[in-house]
Every structure is written in C-alpha cells, then in structure tokens.
Design a protein around this motif. Structure first.
Motif, PDB file in Angstrom:
ATOM      1  N   VAL A   1       0.831  -1.201   0.000  1.00 21.12           N
ATOM      2  CA  VAL A   1       0.000   0.000   0.000  1.00 21.12           C
ATOM      3  C   VAL A   1       0.866   1.251   0.000  1.00 21.12           C
ATOM      4  CG1 VAL A   1      -1.903  -1.120   1.236  1.00 21.12           C
ATOM      5  CG2 VAL A   1      -0.179   0.118   2.533  1.00 21.12           C
ATOM      6  N   SER A   2       0.247   2.348  -0.355  1.00 17.43           N
ATOM      7  CA  SER A   2       0.851   3.668  -0.221  1.00 17.43           C
ATOM      8  C   SER A   2      -0.220   4.597   0.336  1.00 17.43           C
ATOM      9  CB  SER A   2       1.344   4.204  -1.563  1.00 17.43           C
ATOM     10  OG  SER A   2       1.690   5.575  -1.431  1.00 17.43           O
ATOM     11  N   SER A   3       0.028   5.124   1.510  1.00 13.73           N
ATOM     12  CA  SER A   3      -0.929   6.038   2.120  1.00 13.73           C
ATOM     13  C   SER A   3      -0.970   7.371   1.384  1.00 13.73           C
ATOM     14  CB  SER A   3      -0.578   6.274   3.592  1.00 13.73           C
ATOM     15  OG  SER A   3      -0.644   5.066   4.303  1.00 13.73           O
ATOM     16  N   LEU A   4       0.105   7.725   0.705  1.00 13.24           N
ATOM     17  CA  LEU A   4       0.142   8.990  -0.031  1.00 13.24           C
ATOM     18  C   LEU A   4      -0.610   8.914  -1.351  1.00 13.24           C
ATOM     19  CD1 LEU A   4       3.827  10.161   0.579  1.00 13.24           C
ATOM     20  CD2 LEU A   4       1.734  10.932   1.705  1.00 13.24           C
ATOM     21  N   SER A   5      -0.334   7.891  -2.144  1.00 12.51           N
ATOM     22  CA  SER A   5      -0.978   7.780  -3.461  1.00 12.51           C
ATOM     23  C   SER A   5      -2.331   7.072  -3.386  1.00 12.51           C
ATOM     24  CB  SER A   5      -0.068   7.041  -4.434  1.00 12.51           C
ATOM     25  OG  SER A   5       0.001   5.660  -4.106  1.00 12.51           O
ATOM     26  N   GLY A   6      -2.550   6.301  -2.325  1.00 15.89           N
ATOM     27  CA  GLY A   6      -3.792   5.542  -2.191  1.00 15.89           C
ATOM     28  C   GLY A   6      -3.716   4.158  -2.819  1.00 15.89           C
ATOM     29  N   ALA A   7      -2.577   3.824  -3.412  1.00 15.36           N
ATOM     30  CA  ALA A   7      -2.421   2.507  -4.033  1.00 15.36           C
ATOM     31  C   ALA A   7      -2.565   1.409  -2.983  1.00 15.36           C
ATOM     32  CB  ALA A   7      -1.070   2.401  -4.718  1.00 15.36           C
ATOM     33  N   GLY A   8      -3.387   0.415  -3.263  1.00 16.20           N
ATOM     34  CA  GLY A   8      -3.570  -0.732  -2.387  1.00 16.20           C
ATOM     35  C   GLY A   8      -4.507  -0.509  -1.211  1.00 16.20           C
ATOM     36  N   ILE A   9      -4.927   0.719  -0.969  1.00 16.09           N
ATOM     37  CA  ILE A   9      -5.793   1.010   0.186  1.00 16.09           C
ATOM     38  C   ILE A   9      -7.148   0.319   0.033  1.00 16.09           C
ATOM     39  CG2 ILE A   9      -6.998   2.829   1.484  1.00 16.09           C
ATOM     40  CD1 ILE A   9      -3.979   2.740   2.012  1.00 16.09           C
ATOM     41  N   ALA A  10      -7.715   0.325  -1.158  1.00 15.27           N
ATOM     42  CA  ALA A  10      -9.008  -0.344  -1.372  1.00 15.27           C
ATOM     43  C   ALA A  10      -8.878  -1.846  -1.146  1.00 15.27           C
ATOM     44  CB  ALA A  10      -9.520  -0.053  -2.784  1.00 15.27           C
ATOM     45  N   GLU A  11      -7.779  -2.441  -1.600  1.00 14.78           N
ATOM     46  CA  GLU A  11      -7.550  -3.870  -1.391  1.00 14.78           C
ATOM     47  C   GLU A  11      -7.392  -4.184   0.101  1.00 14.78           C
ATOM     48  OE1 GLU A  11      -4.328  -7.367  -2.591  1.00 14.78           O
ATOM     49  OE2 GLU A  11      -4.138  -5.374  -3.488  1.00 14.78           O
TER      50      GLU A  11
END
Length: 193
Positions: free
Chosen positions: A146-156
C-alpha cells in the motif's frame, strides 16, 4: 471488530489509519511537532460491511512499548505495518512477539511506502515477511502493498479488513465481566484526594 496497528517507528501506521478512516489518530501537539505517535490513537470507520470497525494506533518507538502493549490487549486483528523501503526492523520483531504471546487471533500485513520501491523489492519483502511469520500463528497472513500517499492498495486492504471482520466471532456475553484497566487517575477534590 477492533484492529490494532503494530510495527516499527516511522513505518506509516498513523498515515495508514488516516488513509483507511479519514481520522488523524495523532491528537497531541507534541505528536504533531515530533512526527511520532506517543499516546494511543483511536479511529473508527465502516469498511463497507455495515459495521463500525475500531482502530487502535499504537506508538512504534521502543520507549513506548508499554503504551503499545496497553493498546493491543483487547484487539481482534493485528495490522502489522512494515515499510517497503526499510523492511523488518527491531520494533517489528518486538511488536510481533507481543502479538503472538497475546494470542491475537489474526493479522494482515500492510507493506507501506510501496511507492518508494520497485516490484523486485516488494517481492523480496514479501518473502522476508513470510519467513518472519512462519513460526508464529500468523503464518500465511496476507501481505498487501500500500501507499498512504498515493492511495495505491488502500481499497484492497480495506476489502481484506472487511473480509476479516466478517469472520470475527461476536464476543461472549455470558459469564463474568472482565475489564482490563491499564491506568488510573486521581482528581483533586474528588474521591480520595
């Protein structure tokens, strides 16, 4: 379900809680000035299952391990946070040992700061984490980059947390009541003082 964070200082536990809930769990002025969690932080969110999930954000600094221990005493699921750029660090090991000793029922690993490294480093970190978890009862726990900055992986990650929430059994209401107390305060002019 109550989710407790765990992991080394500066691996992004508070930022991850904020990305999942919209709440900054660091509320003290000193925490904001120093950029580290000192006291337990709390946040709540509906992860999509129609229930409210509570998050306990714990400090990762070695001097605050007693505060971490107080925060994870009654959690249902551990959210082990490991930064992709740093990997497994001393408090990662210490927090994992505490969670294992407390017999926390399950864990999800968030591989944070994944936007700072390439796919090869993420794959290597996933192998390191699998080896780390193998002798614990968290063996086979999902690892989500995940990346809290870009939002990548947050939904997963949110979906994985919601699926874990569906598996968490309701706490028994029968039997004796037990309340863990980790602190007590005396107020001047009230009670014994």
């Amino acid at each position: 379900m109550i989710v407790g964070t765990a992991g080394h200082i500066d691996h992004g536990k508070t930022a991850l809680v904020k990305a999942l809930t919209g709440t900054d769990a660091d509320r003290l002025a000193e925490e904001k000035a120093r950029g580290i969690t000192i006291e337990l932080g709390f946040a709540y969110a509906d992860l999509g299952g129609g229930k409210v999930t509570g998050f306990v954000d714990v400090p990762g600094h070695e001097r605050f391990v007693h505060t971490m221990l107080a925060g994870v005493g009654g959690i249902d699921l551990a959210l082990l946070v490991i930064a992709a750029d740093d990997g497994i660090m001393p408090q990662t090991l210490e927090h994992l040992a505490i969670l294992d000793l407390l017999d926390v029922s399950g864990a999800i690993v968030a591989l944070t700061k994944s936007d700072l490294v390439g796919p090869e480093r993420i794959a290597a970190r996933e192998q390191e984490i699998a080896a780390l978890l193998a002798p614990t009862h968290f063996a086979g726990a999902p690892v989500i980059a995940v990346s809290s900055l870009s939002g990548a992986g947050i939904a997963e990650l949110r979906d994985a947390l919601a699926a874990a929430e569906a598996r968490v059994a309701a706490r028994a209401r029968a039997g004796r009541f037990r309340m863990a107390v980790d602190r007590s305060f005396v107020l001047g002019g009230a009670g014994l003082s």
